[in-house]
Write a protein that holds these residues in place. Structure first.
Motif, PDB file in Angstrom:
ATOM      1  N   GLY A  93       0.794  -1.219   0.000  1.00 23.11           N
ATOM      2  CA  GLY A  93       0.000   0.000   0.000  1.00 23.11           C
ATOM      3  C   GLY A  93       0.829   1.272   0.000  1.00 23.11           C
ATOM      4  O   GLY A  93       0.401   2.296  -0.544  1.00 23.11           O
ATOM      5  N   LYS A  94       2.021   1.228   0.597  1.00 19.60           N
ATOM      6  CA  LYS A  94       2.858   2.425   0.661  1.00 19.60           C
ATOM      7  C   LYS A  94       3.224   2.933  -0.730  1.00 19.60           C
ATOM      8  O   LYS A  94       3.376   4.141  -0.935  1.00 19.60           O
ATOM      9  N   PHE A  95       3.374   2.021  -1.685  1.00 25.08           N
ATOM     10  CA  PHE A  95       3.699   2.432  -3.051  1.00 25.08           C
ATOM     11  C   PHE A  95       2.609   3.337  -3.609  1.00 25.08           C
ATOM     12  O   PHE A  95       2.891   4.401  -4.182  1.00 25.08           O
ATOM     13  N   PHE A  96       1.359   2.956  -3.428  1.00 26.17           N
ATOM     14  CA  PHE A  96       0.248   3.719  -3.988  1.00 26.17           C
ATOM     15  C   PHE A  96       0.017   5.017  -3.218  1.00 26.17           C
ATOM     16  O   PHE A  96      -0.371   6.033  -3.807  1.00 26.17           O
ATOM     17  N   ILE A  97       0.271   4.982  -1.918  1.00 28.42           N
ATOM     18  CA  ILE A  97       0.154   6.211  -1.130  1.00 28.42           C
ATOM     19  C   ILE A  97       1.210   7.220  -1.568  1.00 28.42           C
ATOM     20  O   ILE A  97       0.922   8.408  -1.771  1.00 28.42           O
ATOM     21  N   ARG A  98       2.448   6.748  -1.730  1.00 24.33           N
ATOM     22  CA  ARG A  98       3.520   7.633  -2.177  1.00 24.33           C
ATOM     23  C   ARG A  98       3.242   8.145  -3.590  1.00 24.33           C
ATOM     24  O   ARG A  98       3.510   9.308  -3.904  1.00 24.33           O
ATOM     25  N   LEU A  99       2.706   7.292  -4.436  1.00 23.03           N
ATOM     26  CA  LEU A  99       2.398   7.687  -5.809  1.00 23.03           C
ATOM     27  C   LEU A  99       1.386   8.830  -5.816  1.00 23.03           C
ATOM     28  O   LEU A  99       1.542   9.819  -6.549  1.00 23.03           O
ATOM     29  N   HIS A 100       0.367   8.705  -5.000  1.00 29.11           N
ATOM     30  CA  HIS A 100      -0.653   9.749  -4.907  1.00 29.11           C
ATOM     31  C   HIS A 100      -0.062  11.032  -4.319  1.00 29.11           C
ATOM     32  O   HIS A 100      -0.340  12.137  -4.800  1.00 29.11           O
ATOM     33  N   GLU A 101       0.762  10.872  -3.304  1.00 28.13           N
ATOM     34  CA  GLU A 101       1.370  12.035  -2.651  1.00 28.13           C
ATOM     35  C   GLU A 101       2.305  12.779  -3.598  1.00 28.13           C
ATOM     36  O   GLU A 101       2.223  14.012  -3.735  1.00 28.13           O
ATOM     37  N   TYR A 102       3.190  12.045  -4.258  1.00 27.31           N
ATOM     38  CA  TYR A 102       4.140  12.685  -5.162  1.00 27.31           C
ATOM     39  C   TYR A 102       3.432  13.321  -6.359  1.00 27.31           C
ATOM     40  O   TYR A 102       3.860  14.370  -6.859  1.00 27.31           O
TER      41      TYR A 102
ATOM     42  N   ILE B 246      -1.376  21.148   2.301  1.00 30.91           N
ATOM     43  CA  ILE B 246      -1.080  21.383   3.720  1.00 30.91           C
ATOM     44  C   ILE B 246      -1.801  20.375   4.613  1.00 30.91           C
ATOM     45  O   ILE B 246      -1.185  19.721   5.459  1.00 30.91           O
ATOM     46  N   VAL B 247      -3.118  20.245   4.420  1.00 30.23           N
ATOM     47  CA  VAL B 247      -3.896  19.394   5.331  1.00 30.23           C
ATOM     48  C   VAL B 247      -3.640  17.909   5.100  1.00 30.23           C
ATOM     49  O   VAL B 247      -4.036  17.081   5.931  1.00 30.23           O
ATOM     50  N   SER B 248      -2.990  17.564   3.993  1.00 28.52           N
ATOM     51  CA  SER B 248      -2.671  16.158   3.752  1.00 28.52           C
ATOM     52  C   SER B 248      -1.391  15.725   4.454  1.00 28.52           C
ATOM     53  O   SER B 248      -1.081  14.527   4.485  1.00 28.52           O
ATOM     54  N   GLN B 249      -0.648  16.678   4.995  1.00 27.98           N
ATOM     55  CA  GLN B 249       0.540  16.325   5.759  1.00 27.98           C
ATOM     56  C   GLN B 249       0.123  15.651   7.067  1.00 27.98           C
ATOM     57  O   GLN B 249      -0.866  16.045   7.685  1.00 27.98           O
ATOM     58  N   PRO B 250       0.865  14.624   7.489  1.00 21.05           N
ATOM     59  CA  PRO B 250       0.462  13.861   8.685  1.00 21.05           C
ATOM     60  C   PRO B 250       0.184  14.718   9.914  1.00 21.05           C
ATOM     61  O   PRO B 250      -0.814  14.513  10.609  1.00 21.05           O
ATOM     62  N   ARG B 251       1.037  15.698  10.180  1.00 17.11           N
ATOM     63  CA  ARG B 251       0.849  16.493  11.401  1.00 17.11           C
ATOM     64  C   ARG B 251      -0.426  17.327  11.335  1.00 17.11           C
ATOM     65  O   ARG B 251      -1.134  17.482  12.334  1.00 17.11           O
ATOM     66  N   TRP B 252      -0.729  17.866  10.147  1.00 18.58           N
ATOM     67  CA  TRP B 252      -1.936  18.664   9.989  1.00 18.58           C
ATOM     68  C   TRP B 252      -3.169  17.774   9.894  1.00 18.58           C
ATOM     69  O   TRP B 252      -4.256  18.156  10.331  1.00 18.58           O
ATOM     70  N   LYS B 253      -2.993  16.605   9.298  1.00 21.75           N
ATOM     71  CA  LYS B 253      -4.116  15.678   9.169  1.00 21.75           C
ATOM     72  C   LYS B 253      -4.672  15.311  10.544  1.00 21.75           C
ATOM     73  O   LYS B 253      -5.881  15.263  10.753  1.00 21.75           O
ATOM     74  N   LEU B 254      -3.772  15.065  11.474  1.00 21.19           N
ATOM     75  CA  LEU B 254      -4.201  14.710  12.825  1.00 21.19           C
ATOM     76  C   LEU B 254      -4.783  15.902  13.571  1.00 21.19           C
ATOM     77  O   LEU B 254      -5.686  15.757  14.392  1.00 21.19           O
ATOM     78  N   ALA B 255      -4.256  17.089  13.280  1.00 16.84           N
ATOM     79  CA  ALA B 255      -4.708  18.279  13.992  1.00 16.84           C
ATOM     80  C   ALA B 255      -6.066  18.773  13.491  1.00 16.84           C
ATOM     81  O   ALA B 255      -6.888  19.254  14.276  1.00 16.84           O
ATOM     82  N   VAL B 256      -6.304  18.651  12.188  1.00  5.81           N
ATOM     83  CA  VAL B 256      -7.529  19.204  11.595  1.00  5.81           C
ATOM     84  C   VAL B 256      -8.677  18.204  11.612  1.00  5.81           C
ATOM     85  O   VAL B 256      -9.829  18.569  11.890  1.00  5.81           O
TER      86      VAL B 256
END
Length: 237
Positions: free
Chosen positions: A67-76, A126-136
């Motif tokens: 799954g990490k491959f597809f998550i990274r693909l979407h992120e990049y 911005i909101v897709s970043q892990p730290r912001w995702k948890l905060a928002v």
């Protein structure tokens, strides 16, 4: 052949066809070198955005990677959209500095949709970043719904922006095709969630494949940046 190479080759092929159709399909002549590059580059950003609705970060059956491959693909791919938007806006302002005046009231509708789409891209990044995702967002489910809602608004605004700009889309068939692609793209994430309930392929997914996402997106980036230049050179020959 490794699955990531096949995936990259398919998307590169679709990418090139998409750009060629929307560049030459209307039969219109070129305007000016840098301007043509910037505007065709806008279609590059649109294509990458469209493919993000097909590669949503959920694992596919092929390639049978973790799954990490597809998550990274979407992120990049999201970062690539940002880069292509910067190139689109920067190239347009370089070719026509007076465009900056159209950003101020009373702004043209085409500029309004472009600015709104750019803001949504920044918000999503911005909101897709892990730290912001948890905060928002309180949990992953709320994040998915909000993420899809913002992404859908982004795609609609981007498509509207392309239609308002009317750059090389004089043929009704091109406009209808763009609208059809957008509708299909919006429907894919919803249908994927329905199909996810079906029995999945057995066996273990290949591990340590997340790093292969980068060369796939780099290949898309090369197409998105270089093909508009080649198309503009051909138009202005």
């Amino acid at each position: 052949m490794p699955g990531w190479i096949v995936l990259a080759a398919l998307f590169v092929l679709f990418f090139i066809v998409f750009l060629l159709v929307f560049t030459f399909g209307g039969g219109q002549p070129g305007v000016a070198g840098v301007w043509d590059v910037a505007m065709i580059g806008g279609y590059s950003a649109l294509f990458v955005l469209l493919q993000m609705f097909f590669l949503t970060g959920r694992p596919l059956e092929r390639p049978f990677y973790e799954g990490k491959f597809f998550i990274r693909l979407h992120e990049y791919a999201g970062y690539l959209v940002l880069l292509l938007i910067v190139a689109h806006v920067g190239g347009g302002l370089w070719a026509e500095p007076l465009l900056l005046q159209d950003l101020w009231p009373p702004a043209l509708p085409v500029m309004q949709t472009g600015v709104l789409a750019s803001f949504i891209v920044i918000i999503l990044a911005i909101v897709s970043q892990p730290r912001w995702k948890l905060a928002v967002f309180r949990n992953a489910r709320i994040f998915r719904y909000c993420h899809y809602g913002l992404a859908a608004a982004l795609l609609c605004l981007t498509g509207l922006h392309a239609w308002q700009a009317d750059f090389r889309t004089a043929m009704p068939a091109l406009t209808v095709s763009l609208a059809g692609l957008s509708v299909v793209a919006l429907a894919v994430p919803l249908s994927v969630r329905v199909l996810a309930a079906r029995p999945r392929r057995g066996g273990r997914r290949q591990r340590k494949t997340a790093g292969f996402a980068l060369p796939v997106v780099v290949a898309l980036g090369c197409v998105g940046l270089l093909v508009p230049v080649l198309c503009a050179v051909w138009l202005d020959r």
